[in-house]
Design a protein around this motif. Structure first.
Motif, PDB file in Angstrom:
ATOM      1  N   MET B  93      18.283  30.490  72.362  1.00 24.23           N
ATOM      2  CA  MET B  93      19.715  30.308  72.126  1.00 24.23           C
ATOM      3  C   MET B  93      20.424  31.608  71.753  1.00 24.23           C
ATOM      4  SD  MET B  93      20.791  27.239  72.463  1.00 24.23           S
ATOM      5  CE  MET B  93      20.009  25.755  73.001  1.00 24.23           C
ATOM      6  N   GLY B  98      27.804  33.436  70.891  1.00 22.18           N
ATOM      7  CA  GLY B  98      27.747  32.521  69.744  1.00 22.18           C
ATOM      8  C   GLY B  98      26.400  32.615  69.053  1.00 22.18           C
ATOM      9  N   HIS B 102      24.559  28.651  67.984  1.00 23.36           N
ATOM     10  CA  HIS B 102      24.017  27.637  68.890  1.00 23.36           C
ATOM     11  C   HIS B 102      22.674  27.131  68.398  1.00 23.36           C
ATOM     12  CE1 HIS B 102      27.091  27.928  71.893  1.00 23.36           C
ATOM     13  NE2 HIS B 102      27.020  29.240  71.842  1.00 23.36           N
ATOM     14  N   THR B 103      21.924  28.054  67.784  1.00 30.14           N
ATOM     15  CA  THR B 103      20.641  27.611  67.233  1.00 30.14           C
ATOM     16  C   THR B 103      20.872  26.530  66.185  1.00 30.14           C
ATOM     17  OG1 THR B 103      19.835  29.852  67.574  1.00 30.14           O
ATOM     18  CG2 THR B 103      18.494  28.399  66.202  1.00 30.14           C
ATOM     19  N   ALA B 106      21.804  23.331  68.124  1.00 35.34           N
ATOM     20  CA  ALA B 106      20.691  22.758  68.883  1.00 35.34           C
ATOM     21  C   ALA B 106      19.597  22.252  67.940  1.00 35.34           C
ATOM     22  CB  ALA B 106      20.118  23.804  69.846  1.00 35.34           C
ATOM     23  N   THR B 146      29.026  25.173  61.668  1.00 33.42           N
ATOM     24  CA  THR B 146      28.052  24.636  62.628  1.00 33.42           C
ATOM     25  C   THR B 146      26.977  23.812  61.925  1.00 33.42           C
ATOM     26  OG1 THR B 146      26.988  26.796  62.514  1.00 33.42           O
ATOM     27  CG2 THR B 146      28.284  26.342  64.489  1.00 33.42           C
ATOM     28  N   SER B 190      27.448  18.943  73.063  1.00 34.37           N
ATOM     29  CA  SER B 190      28.018  19.845  74.069  1.00 34.37           C
ATOM     30  C   SER B 190      29.417  20.290  73.669  1.00 34.37           C
ATOM     31  CB  SER B 190      28.095  19.172  75.445  1.00 34.37           C
ATOM     32  OG  SER B 190      26.986  18.360  75.657  1.00 34.37           O
ATOM     33  N   MET B 193      29.087  22.991  71.129  1.00 26.25           N
ATOM     34  CA  MET B 193      28.647  24.263  71.704  1.00 26.25           C
ATOM     35  C   MET B 193      29.783  24.916  72.495  1.00 26.25           C
ATOM     36  SD  MET B 193      24.693  23.824  72.708  1.00 26.25           S
ATOM     37  CE  MET B 193      23.493  23.400  71.465  1.00 26.25           C
ATOM     38  N   VAL B 196      32.048  26.644  70.140  1.00 26.19           N
ATOM     39  CA  VAL B 196      31.481  27.914  69.671  1.00 26.19           C
ATOM     40  C   VAL B 196      31.615  28.991  70.747  1.00 26.19           C
ATOM     41  CG1 VAL B 196      29.318  29.069  69.089  1.00 26.19           C
ATOM     42  CG2 VAL B 196      29.912  26.922  67.984  1.00 26.19           C
ATOM     43  N   ILE B 197      31.336  28.635  71.999  1.00 30.98           N
ATOM     44  CA  ILE B 197      31.428  29.621  73.088  1.00 30.98           C
ATOM     45  C   ILE B 197      32.859  30.127  73.213  1.00 30.98           C
ATOM     46  CG2 ILE B 197      31.307  29.913  75.599  1.00 30.98           C
ATOM     47  CD1 ILE B 197      28.834  28.124  75.570  1.00 30.98           C
ATOM     48  N   SER B 209      25.403  38.430  69.469  1.00 27.68           N
ATOM     49  CA  SER B 209      24.221  37.848  70.085  1.00 27.68           C
ATOM     50  C   SER B 209      23.154  38.928  70.156  1.00 27.68           C
ATOM     51  CB  SER B 209      24.530  37.272  71.467  1.00 27.68           C
ATOM     52  OG  SER B 209      25.273  38.189  72.217  1.00 27.68           O
TER      53      SER B 209
END
Ligand code: NA
Ligand code: NA
Lengths: 198, 434, 321
Positions: B93, B98, B102-103, B106, B146, B190, B193, B196-197, B209
């Protein structure tokens, strides 16, 4: 008040012991269920009544667990408004919370005893293949709720006494769970976990 | 009887909110509200059945799933499986726009598939996530947001304690409810995410990143994803293939977790005792609330409030979707101040018959209600996930956490609108697996 | 005057209109009925008898098989395998009714004002079956002790499931068969998840409307008469319903003509009940079920067996050995 302290220590240990029994019975239940499912699928035999035992385990977890949750301050309260009030008012609400909890606990125990008496009177049996005499599982339930009622009443009495004699102790023992305390608990849990994950 | 009218509902909620806000225990507040209604309308007589009701609530085999799922989660967390899982997810991730955010999402989603509780997810993911962000250039409010929001997925993707309680209260199949939560849960993940993106692309200070580790190491660590995956497949698979009922599946989950942990050599007596104690703590706390809530449900019923509301609804001519949007507004308002579980339990007996009369599937309403609970968990001033994450973080102000949550609240509204416009999002999976 | 009335029938059930008609008639006679449902209040149906006994509700409709956990004697009105059709069920109930009423009054302080059946409890399976013997090795959902005893004697594995889980359990094969009335099965959409119907009735699922005796005796004479009249009419209508709708429901369920607003049309295979099956069931009933039950019952009521053999035993041809 060393006598009070000793009494509360004994009750705390007793409640932890009961909770441990209840928790281990959940673990045992899981394995009984596992056995039942596998036996049913593979050998076509059923360990009758794992669902019934499950119901009793739930009743035991709740009733033996209540007093443990009380000692661990695990019953949720919402602090957001009370914390903004002047200290004396906050203290009063803390006392009210524990006194009202004691009333609820006593009511629970009273009603549980009444149901238990009826069960004894009718010698009721579970309506199930096991035909369990209901007085045994209900016995745990009654013991647990009565013990909870006793503990809750002692907590309430102590809160009232401290309110008049030692407001600082009242805040410490009956105030909202200190955030530091929670962090300590959680970080203990994770440091454990992190050590293992290495 | 009884002269109950719309004001009865308002007075009842007013009493409940006052008792909650003066810091009474949630179970006490629910019980006192019910007891007041009982005494006001019936004198003493409706106190009689409390004992039998308490016993049958505690004997409900559907609710047995609660301590079992809690125990399963406790064993996995204490054995360090969650921490290893986080690292393994991070491998794949962190290079997205992000990165570690994302981690968080997820890992929450994967952990959701084995945890029945949102608060447990928040505490667990929070404790493993925050150290990972140390010395990195992330906007802190996004890190917090998050974790707090991602954790709510725990009650939408099965298993879910909220869905178990909803099923037990409304006689809806818990297996079907579990299936109904899967697609909305993934959709929500989704949406998170995507948020976040977009934020990371628009504003480079949100995140950084990092290049991924060597492929070999990443592949090796993939096996750390196996335990949660195996358990999810075991639990949902045993329900779906007909090996087990949802409660039995929870028992199988505990057995599977124990075996996996033991195979890894991590199963100790201390782990067993600690897990047993926390399981009792969480379950007994929930059950006290449930007992009070079932009694409140009973009193609300005998006073005649559900019939009153359903009749009133029959006279209204506004379209169903407007009704639902009105419910969203009411639930968001209630959820600001109420504990999410208490809110769900206190409103289900009143709202469920109305929504079903409007033509919505009980499964749909179960999922809708869980989404409303998720919002309640992350909205100030009373939001359990906010409190828990702040407690885990252990510094700064709770305001940072609240700021971090705001972008994600929009995702919940998007999801609520989507399932209202396309109820198939909820009902497709349970129907197509019939 | 008002009556708090706790009912187990819900809008979609076949009994609902009949009970509602009785309630309307009672309302018109000037007694106000406050109707509630077990399911909506979240009360377990096994608690119905206790709730009338302690005066929480003036009246409740109870499932005799479920409340028997407080007194096995009550179960004697409808033991598994004793009455295999509606006609013999009616004889059985008539024979036992006097002792049944007396026991309720004496032990619980309640009175049965209507006693009626849901209708024959028959087998729904999602695997082909031809005879009772085919149940051997299958998982069958059971909900009483006697039913489990029967199933075990047939070589089947009785499993216990909460009602909302029965449909998905049949759908996914957790259970291969379930036992219920053709009426409840049809309205509960069981035919969607089963393929075969064996219409061999193992019991009639006897229900009773019971009232709190103290409350009942405190009513003015003429109100009691009005109520009694309405309960008698309701009881008769419910028997007629059980008689007629069972066959309609079976027709609808097995691809016959189905002109009904209540029942859905399905195409299950109707298995023919053989004489061998009938005698097999009777044999298990007399050798296992009745004697087990007498033993259980006599723990709390020593005259139990004698009373049963004198009443039900006499009309159905069961004798104590
Ligand atoms: Na979950
Ligand atoms: Na909130």
């Amino acid at each position: 008040m060393p006598a009070t302290r000793i009494l509360f220590t004994i009750l705390r240990h007793l409640s932890t012991f009961l909770a441990l029994l209840a928790g281990l019975s959940v673990f045992a239940l899981a394995f009984i269920i596992g056995l039942d499912v596998v036996a049913r699928r593979i050998f076509g035999v059923s360990v009758q009544g794992s669902d019934e035992i499950g119901g009793y385990v739930l009743a035991i977890v709740a009733s033996l667990g209540f007093s443990y949750v009380l000692f661990e301050k695990g019953f949720t309260r919402i602090d957001i408004f009370v914390k903004r009030l002047p200290k004396p008012v906050e203290n009063a609400f803390n006392v009210i919370a524990y006194v009202s909890l004691a009333f609820v606990a006593i009511f629970f125990a009273q009603k549980a005893v009444a149901v238990f008496e009826t069960t004894l009177q009718f010698d009721s049996r579970a309506n199930s293949p096991l035909q369990t005499p209901i007085r045994y599982p209900q016995g745990f339930w009654v013991v647990g709720t009565v013990f909870f009622a006793i503990c809750a009443t002692l907590h309430a009495l102590r809160a009232v006494v401290l309110w008049f004699t030692d407001v600082e102790a009242l805040e410490a023992e009956f105030g909202f769970t200190d955030i530091e305390e929670e962090i300590h608990e959680i970080s203990e849990l994770t440091s454990d976990a992190r050590e293992r994950s290495k | 009887m009884t002269g109950a009218g719309p004001e009865t509902i308002l007075i009842g909620f007013a009493i409940l909110l006052v008792l909650l806000s003066v810091g009474m225990h949630i179970g006490t507040a629910l019980f006192a509200t019910a007891a007041f209604g009982s005494w006001w309308y019936f004198g003493g007589v409706m106190f009689n059945p409390f004992g039998t009701m308490m016993w049958s609530t505690l004997n409900n085999f559907l609710l047995v799933a609660i301590p079992l799922y809690v125990l399963m989660g406790e064993i996995l967390v204490r054995a360090g499986i969650t921490a290893r899982m986080y690292t393994a997810i991070d491998d794949w991730m962190r290079h997205l726009p992000g990165g570690l955010l994302h981690t968080n999402l997820a890992a929450s989603t994967v952990f959701a598939s084995i945890s029945g509780s949102s608060v447990a997810t928040a505490a667990t993911i929070g404790t493993v996530a925050f150290p990972a962000f140390r010395d990195k250039a992330y906007a802190e409010k996004w890190v917090l947001g998050t974790v707090v929001s991602g954790a709510t997925i725990g009650i939408l993707i099965p298993p879910s304690i909220n869905l178990i309680i909803f099923g037990a209260m409304t006689n809806t199949s818990i297996g079907q409810l579990f299936l109904a939560g899967v697609v909305p849960g993934l959709l929500l993940a989704s949406l998170f995410m995507g948020t976040v993106i977009i934020a990371s692309v628009l504003d480079p200070t949100v995140s950084e990143s990092a290049p991924p580790d060597a492929l070999a190491a990443r592949l090796r660590r993939l096996r750390d994803l196996l335990p949660p995956l195996l358990i999810f497949i075991g639990v949902m698979g045993s329900i779906y293939t007909g090996w087990a009922t949802p409660t039995e599946a929870a028992g199988l989950g505990v057995v599977a977790a124990t075996i996996l942990v033991a195979l890894h050599g991590d199963f100790t007596i201390r782990l067993l005792l600690d897990s047993a104690l926390s399981t009792v703590k969480v379950s007994a706390m929930t059950l006290l609330i449930l007992i009070a809530a079932f009694y409140l449900n009973f009193i609300v019923g005998v006073i005649g409030i559900p019939a009153l509301l359903t009749n009133a609804m029959a006279g209204l001519t506004i379209p169903a979707w407007q009704m639902i949007m009105l419910l969203v507004v009411i639930y968001v308002a209630l959820g600001c101040f109420m504990d999410s579980l208490a809110m769900m339990i206190a409103t289900t007996p009143i709202v469920f018959p109305v929504v079903v009369a409007l033509g919505y599937d009980p499964l749909w309403f179960g999922v809708f209600l869980v989404i409303m609970c998720e919002i309640a968990l992350i909205t100030p001033p009373v939001g359990m996930n906010i409190f828990v994450v702040q407690a885990v973080r252990g510094r700064g102000s709770v305001t940072d956490v609240i700021k971090g949550v705001i972008p994600f609240i929009a995702c919940f509204f998007a999801l609520a609108i989507a399932i209202t416009a396309f109820p198939n999002i909820v009902t497709w999976l349970p129907n197509s697996l019939e | 005057q008002q009556v708090s009335w706790l009912s187990q029938s819900q809008t979609q059930s076949a009994q609902y209109p009949i009970e509602l008609e009785a309630i309307q008639a009672i309302n018109e006679s000037g007694i106000n009925v406050l109707r509630n449902e077990f399911q909506a209040l979240g009360i377990s149906m096994a608690d119905g008898l206790r709730l009338v006994r302690d005066g929480t509700f003036n009246l409740a409709s109870i499932q005799v098989g479920l409340v028997a956990s407080d007194d096995p004697f009550l179960e004697g009105i409808d033991l598994i395998g004793v009455s295999t059709d509606m006609e013999s069920l009616e004889e059985t109930v008539d024979a036992y009714r006097g002792s049944f009423d007396a026991r309720l009054e004496e032990r619980f302080g309640v009175k049965a004002v209507a006693v009626w059946p849901f209708g024959g409890q028959v087998f729904f399976c999602n695997e082909p079956i031809e005879t009772l013997d085919d149940l051997a090795g299958m998982r069958v959902r059971s909900f009483t002790a006697s039913m489990s005893a029967l199933l075990e004697n047939l070589g089947a594995t009785p499993i216990t499931l909460a009602f909302p889980e029965v449909y998905p359990a049949l759908q996914r094969g957790v259970a291969s068969c379930g036992i219920t009335s053709a009426t409840s099965a049809n309205t509960g959409r069981w035919p969607e998840v089963t393929t075969h119907l064996l219409p061999l009735s193992v019991s009639g699922a006897i229900q009773a409307h019971v009232v709190n005796l103290e409350w009942w005796n405190g009513l003015p004479e003429e109100q009691r008469a009005t109520l009694e009249e309405n309960f008698a009419a309701m009881e008769e209508a419910l028997w007629t319903l059980a008689n007629e709708t069972s066959s309609t429901a079976i027709e609808c369920t097995t691809g016959g003509s189905c002109e009904s607003e209540l029942y859905g049309s399905y195409d299950l295979e109707l298995v023919e009940v053989s004489d061998t099956d009938m005698s097999r069931l009777q044999e298990i009933a007399s050798e296992v079920i009745v004697s087990d039950w007498v033993e259980r019952c006599e723990r709390t009521y020593p005259e139990c067996g004698a009373i049963w053999y004198d009443t039900v035993g006499a009309v159905r041809g069961f004798t104590a050995d």
